[in-house]
Scaffold this motif. Sequence first.
Motif, PDB file in Angstrom:
ATOM      1  N   CYS A   6     -10.912   7.938   1.571  1.00 33.23           N
ATOM      2  CA  CYS A   6     -10.197   8.711   0.570  1.00 33.23           C
ATOM      3  C   CYS A   6      -9.315   7.710  -0.174  1.00 33.23           C
ATOM      4  N   PHE A   7      -9.418   7.691  -1.483  1.00 35.34           N
ATOM      5  CA  PHE A   7      -8.607   6.793  -2.297  1.00 35.34           C
ATOM      6  C   PHE A   7      -7.532   7.599  -3.007  1.00 35.34           C
ATOM      7  N   LEU A   8      -6.300   7.170  -2.891  1.00 35.74           N
ATOM      8  CA  LEU A   8      -5.176   7.816  -3.553  1.00 35.74           C
ATOM      9  C   LEU A   8      -4.497   6.791  -4.448  1.00 35.74           C
ATOM     10  N   TYR A   9      -4.137   7.232  -5.640  1.00 35.74           N
ATOM     11  CA  TYR A   9      -3.494   6.349  -6.605  1.00 35.74           C
ATOM     12  C   TYR A   9      -2.142   6.927  -7.003  1.00 35.74           C
ATOM     13  N   THR A  10      -1.127   6.075  -7.098  1.00 36.68           N
ATOM     14  CA  THR A  10       0.207   6.533  -7.466  1.00 36.68           C
ATOM     15  C   THR A  10       0.502   6.195  -8.924  1.00 36.68           C
ATOM     16  N   GLU A  11       1.532   6.835  -9.453  1.00 37.55           N
ATOM     17  CA  GLU A  11       1.946   6.544 -10.825  1.00 37.55           C
ATOM     18  C   GLU A  11       2.427   5.104 -10.969  1.00 37.55           C
ATOM     19  N   GLN A  12       2.856   4.498  -9.880  1.00 42.56           N
ATOM     20  CA  GLN A  12       3.336   3.116  -9.900  1.00 42.56           C
ATOM     21  C   GLN A  12       2.198   2.098  -9.826  1.00 42.56           C
ATOM     22  N   GLY A  13       0.956   2.573  -9.771  1.00 42.97           N
ATOM     23  CA  GLY A  13      -0.189   1.677  -9.738  1.00 42.97           C
ATOM     24  C   GLY A  13      -0.640   1.264  -8.346  1.00 42.97           C
ATOM     25  N   HIS A  14      -0.118   1.893  -7.315  1.00 36.35           N
ATOM     26  CA  HIS A  14      -0.532   1.570  -5.947  1.00 36.35           C
ATOM     27  C   HIS A  14      -1.809   2.338  -5.603  1.00 36.35           C
ATOM     28  N   GLU A  15      -2.625   1.721  -4.772  1.00 30.71           N
ATOM     29  CA  GLU A  15      -3.849   2.356  -4.290  1.00 30.71           C
ATOM     30  C   GLU A  15      -3.807   2.408  -2.771  1.00 30.71           C
ATOM     31  N   LEU A  16      -4.080   3.581  -2.212  1.00 31.08           N
ATOM     32  CA  LEU A  16      -4.182   3.749  -0.767  1.00 31.08           C
ATOM     33  C   LEU A  16      -5.639   4.040  -0.439  1.00 31.08           C
ATOM     34  N   LYS A  17      -6.176   3.353   0.556  1.00 26.29           N
ATOM     35  CA  LYS A  17      -7.543   3.579   1.017  1.00 26.29           C
ATOM     36  C   LYS A  17      -7.444   4.056   2.457  1.00 26.29           C
ATOM     37  N   LEU A  18      -7.749   5.317   2.700  1.00 29.05           N
ATOM     38  CA  LEU A  18      -7.614   5.908   4.029  1.00 29.05           C
ATOM     39  C   LEU A  18      -8.987   6.250   4.596  1.00 29.05           C
ATOM     40  N   PRO A  19      -9.272   5.846   5.830  1.00 22.42           N
ATOM     41  CA  PRO A  19     -10.549   6.184   6.453  1.00 22.42           C
ATOM     42  C   PRO A  19     -10.583   7.667   6.835  1.00 22.42           C
ATOM     43  N   VAL A  20     -11.445   8.422   6.212  1.00 23.51           N
ATOM     44  CA  VAL A  20     -11.524   9.872   6.412  1.00 23.51           C
ATOM     45  C   VAL A  20     -11.759  10.274   7.869  1.00 23.51           C
ATOM     46  N   PRO A  21     -12.664   9.637   8.613  1.00 22.71           N
ATOM     47  CA  PRO A  21     -12.897  10.069  10.000  1.00 22.71           C
ATOM     48  C   PRO A  21     -11.653   9.977  10.892  1.00 22.71           C
ATOM     49  N   SER A  22     -10.699   9.145  10.513  1.00 23.23           N
ATOM     50  CA  SER A  22      -9.486   8.996  11.324  1.00 23.23           C
ATOM     51  C   SER A  22      -8.509  10.160  11.143  1.00 23.23           C
TER      52      SER A  22
END
Length: 73
Positions: A6-22
């Motif tokens: 799952c990729f999440l993006y913030t207004e500040q330009g940060h990207e989070l990559k989270l493993p869905v099965p976890s």
Amino acid sequence: MKNQFCFLYTEQGHELKLPVPSYPSIWVESLGREVTDHEEMKRCLKELDTKKPYSVYLLNNQGGRVYGFHEIG
């Protein structure tokens, strides 16, 4: 092959990559319930449209809150 992240993006330009099965479920605080599949999530998002801002938490396999997202919307 299905995307396992799952990729999440913030207004500040940060990207989070989270493993869905976890994180097999999401606790939706405003609705007081746990979501475990994409159909439930689509229904929740429709309901949450009128409950902004809201908070959600990714739960790990043991039901513990790992990530929290506050004041969404």
